[in-house]
Design a protein around this motif. Structure first.
Motif, PDB file in Angstrom:
ATOM      1  N   TYR A  28      71.252 -65.739  28.839  1.00 14.49           N
ATOM      2  CA  TYR A  28      69.873 -65.650  29.318  1.00 14.49           C
ATOM      3  C   TYR A  28      69.343 -64.219  29.204  1.00 14.49           C
ATOM      4  O   TYR A  28      68.244 -63.993  28.687  1.00 14.49           O
ATOM      5  CB  TYR A  28      69.799 -66.156  30.760  1.00 14.49           C
ATOM      6  N   LEU A  29      70.110 -63.251  29.674  1.00 11.42           N
ATOM      7  CA  LEU A  29      69.676 -61.860  29.602  1.00 11.42           C
ATOM      8  C   LEU A  29      69.476 -61.415  28.155  1.00 11.42           C
ATOM      9  O   LEU A  29      68.511 -60.721  27.829  1.00 11.42           O
ATOM     10  CB  LEU A  29      70.676 -60.949  30.324  1.00 11.42           C
ATOM     11  N   HIS A  30      70.374 -61.838  27.281  1.00 18.34           N
ATOM     12  CA  HIS A  30      70.248 -61.537  25.849  1.00 18.34           C
ATOM     13  C   HIS A  30      68.937 -62.101  25.301  1.00 18.34           C
ATOM     14  O   HIS A  30      68.172 -61.408  24.622  1.00 18.34           O
ATOM     15  CB  HIS A  30      71.454 -62.129  25.124  1.00 18.34           C
ATOM     16  N   LEU A  31      68.688 -63.370  25.577  1.00 14.91           N
ATOM     17  CA  LEU A  31      67.487 -64.025  25.073  1.00 14.91           C
ATOM     18  C   LEU A  31      66.219 -63.390  25.633  1.00 14.91           C
ATOM     19  O   LEU A  31      65.225 -63.230  24.913  1.00 14.91           O
ATOM     20  CB  LEU A  31      67.529 -65.515  25.414  1.00 14.91           C
ATOM     21  N   CYS A  32      66.248 -63.019  26.908  1.00 13.62           N
ATOM     22  CA  CYS A  32      65.088 -62.358  27.507  1.00 13.62           C
ATOM     23  C   CYS A  32      64.824 -61.019  26.841  1.00 13.62           C
ATOM     24  O   CYS A  32      63.676 -60.691  26.527  1.00 13.62           O
ATOM     25  CB  CYS A  32      65.287 -62.184  29.020  1.00 13.62           C
TER      26      CYS A  32
END
Length: 158
Positions: free
Chosen positions: A71-75
């Protein structure tokens, strides 16, 4: 193909090995070269030490952690600035009469704080993509759900 080497060292022999079910501790350490050991045991319901992590907790933690990291990567890639992330994940396991059991589901409950109101829709949608890409969620045979809450950082008064 990527491989992961983990060593398990049982340290629960209190004198007579496994000569009886009650005659040994379930204490062990989980070891990965160059990293701190993780103290492990079985669930207290199975004569484990409640001050140590059990495999069931570690499985739920792995699902939560994998989702968060994706999630953090995608954000970051989407320009969604996450300033805080916390999850209170809950795994449900069914026990069978013969003592075996299996997880029936895990619910992730991430609370995400983003820096701007304009990011909330994308922040919510990216949880679906993170779920689809999570290596651990793709490896288990039970459903992994998520109920995210998106917050916006509160402005500070001058």
């Amino acid at each position: 193909m990527k491989e992961y080497q983990v060593k398990i060292q049982w340290n629960g022999n209190i004198g007579a090995g496994t000569s009886s079910y009650r005659g040994y501790e379930r204490s062990h350490s989980i070891q990965v070269q160059g990293k701190p050991d993780i103290p492990g045991s079985s669930d207290p319901a199975f004569r484990g030490d409640n001050t140590r992590y059990n495999p069931e907790e570690l499985l739920v933690a792995s699902l939560s952690s994998c989702h968060m990291l994706w999630y953090l990567h995608l954000c970051a890639d989407a320009g969604v600035c996450v300033v805080a992330y916390a999850d209170a994940a809950l795994g449900s396991m069914k026990e069978n009469a013969d003592g075996s059991g299996a997880f029936v589901e895990v619910m992730l409950n991430p609370v995400v704080t983003v820096s701007e109101e304009s990011m909330t829709i994308a922040a919510l949608q990216l949880h679906e993509v993170a779920h689809e890409r999570c290596f651990i969620a793709n490896s288990v045979n039970f459903p992994v759900h998520h109920q995210p809450v998106i917050k916006v950082v509160e402005p500070t008064d001058p």
